[in-house]
Design a protein around this motif. Structure first.
Motif, PDB file in Angstrom:
ATOM      1  N   THR A  42      -4.077   0.594  -1.279  1.00 44.85           N
ATOM      2  CA  THR A  42      -3.238   1.747  -0.951  1.00 44.85           C
ATOM      3  C   THR A  42      -3.258   2.756  -2.087  1.00 44.85           C
ATOM      4  O   THR A  42      -3.450   2.407  -3.249  1.00 44.85           O
ATOM      5  CB  THR A  42      -1.774   1.339  -0.708  1.00 44.85           C
ATOM      6  OG1 THR A  42      -1.279   0.673  -1.860  1.00 44.85           O
ATOM      7  CG2 THR A  42      -1.641   0.457   0.500  1.00 44.85           C
TER       8      THR A  42
ATOM      9  N   VAL B  53      -3.747   3.957   3.248  1.00 49.44           N
ATOM     10  CA  VAL B  53      -4.574   2.763   3.108  1.00 49.44           C
ATOM     11  C   VAL B  53      -6.043   3.189   3.074  1.00 49.44           C
ATOM     12  O   VAL B  53      -6.469   4.035   3.842  1.00 49.44           O
ATOM     13  CB  VAL B  53      -4.339   1.797   4.290  1.00 49.44           C
ATOM     14  CG1 VAL B  53      -5.257   0.589   4.206  1.00 49.44           C
ATOM     15  CG2 VAL B  53      -2.884   1.360   4.330  1.00 49.44           C
TER      16      VAL B  53
ATOM     17  N   ARG C  69      -1.539   3.788   7.263  1.00 45.82           N
ATOM     18  CA  ARG C  69      -0.669   4.078   6.134  1.00 45.82           C
ATOM     19  C   ARG C  69       0.415   3.004   6.114  1.00 45.82           C
ATOM     20  O   ARG C  69       0.663   2.359   7.123  1.00 45.82           O
ATOM     21  CB  ARG C  69      -0.065   5.471   6.229  1.00 45.82           C
ATOM     22  CG  ARG C  69       0.727   5.717   7.468  1.00 45.82           C
ATOM     23  CD  ARG C  69       1.224   7.167   7.545  1.00 45.82           C
ATOM     24  NE  ARG C  69       1.773   7.430   8.850  1.00 45.82           N
ATOM     25  CZ  ARG C  69       2.987   7.090   9.233  1.00 45.82           C
ATOM     26  NH1 ARG C  69       3.791   6.451   8.412  1.00 45.82           N
ATOM     27  NH2 ARG C  69       3.409   7.362  10.441  1.00 45.82           N
TER      28      ARG C  69
ATOM     29  N   LEU D  69       1.328  -3.800   2.838  1.00 43.37           N
ATOM     30  CA  LEU D  69       0.085  -3.842   3.612  1.00 43.37           C
ATOM     31  C   LEU D  69       0.213  -4.703   4.863  1.00 43.37           C
ATOM     32  O   LEU D  69      -0.507  -4.505   5.834  1.00 43.37           O
ATOM     33  CB  LEU D  69      -1.073  -4.343   2.754  1.00 43.37           C
ATOM     34  CG  LEU D  69      -1.684  -3.307   1.828  1.00 43.37           C
ATOM     35  CD1 LEU D  69      -2.703  -3.951   0.896  1.00 43.37           C
ATOM     36  CD2 LEU D  69      -2.331  -2.192   2.616  1.00 43.37           C
TER      37      LEU D  69
ATOM     38  N   THR E 169       1.428  -2.160   8.013  1.00 46.63           N
ATOM     39  CA  THR E 169       0.835  -0.832   8.131  1.00 46.63           C
ATOM     40  C   THR E 169       0.961  -0.315   9.558  1.00 46.63           C
ATOM     41  O   THR E 169       1.119  -1.087  10.501  1.00 46.63           O
ATOM     42  CB  THR E 169      -0.650  -0.842   7.736  1.00 46.63           C
ATOM     43  OG1 THR E 169      -1.340  -1.769   8.561  1.00 46.63           O
ATOM     44  CG2 THR E 169      -0.837  -1.193   6.281  1.00 46.63           C
TER      45      THR E 169
END
Length: 143
Positions: free
Chosen positions: A26, A32, A54, A90, A93
């Protein structure tokens, strides 16, 4: 992934699994990107799905984002007393791709109103037709 387990997150059985040699990272502002260690390249789109992502929302409770002396972002888990370069968000996302319509245009300039309205029930609705060559028409549909 061992990195996810180390960050206190479970590994998922996702369709977005990365090919061998790839890593998900990121930016400071939550976008991302994907690092291909084999070819030493990065890209914004997922290597398999082509999606852009993202991270959504704030860091989990007890986490903090810091920057080291080289400008590299890392994350501190104060609850479990761990430090990692893997963003714990993450796992959560969201797709950044705008959805594209999958249907083709069915009507053109020669389509009649009856062809468009066929099979639709407008009982109790007020309908306004615009774009006709004789002005605007308003009518109510009743039983």
């Amino acid at each position: 992934m061992a990195a996810l387990r180390y960050a206190g997150l479970d590994d998922t059985d996702s369709e977005d699994e990365l090919p061998p040699g790839w890593e998900e990272r990121t930016t400071k502002d939550g976008w991302v990107y994907y690092a291909n260690h084999t070819e030493e390249k990065t890209q914004w789109e997922h290597p398999k799905t082509g999606k852009r992502k993202r991270v959504a929302g704030d860091l989990p409770y007890g986490w903090e984002q810091e920057t080291d002396e080289n400008g590299q972002v890392f994350f501190v888990d104060h609850i479990n007393k761990r430090t990692t370069y893997l963003d714990p968000r993450l796992a959560f996302t969201v797709d950044d791709n705008p959805t594209k319509p999958t249907t083709r245009q069915r009507y053109d300039g020669s389509t009649t109103a009856m062809e468009i309205l066929q099979g639709r029930d407008f009982t109790g609705k007020v309908v306004i037709v615009t774009g006709a060559n004789s002005g605007i028409v308003k009518f109510s549909v009743s039983d």
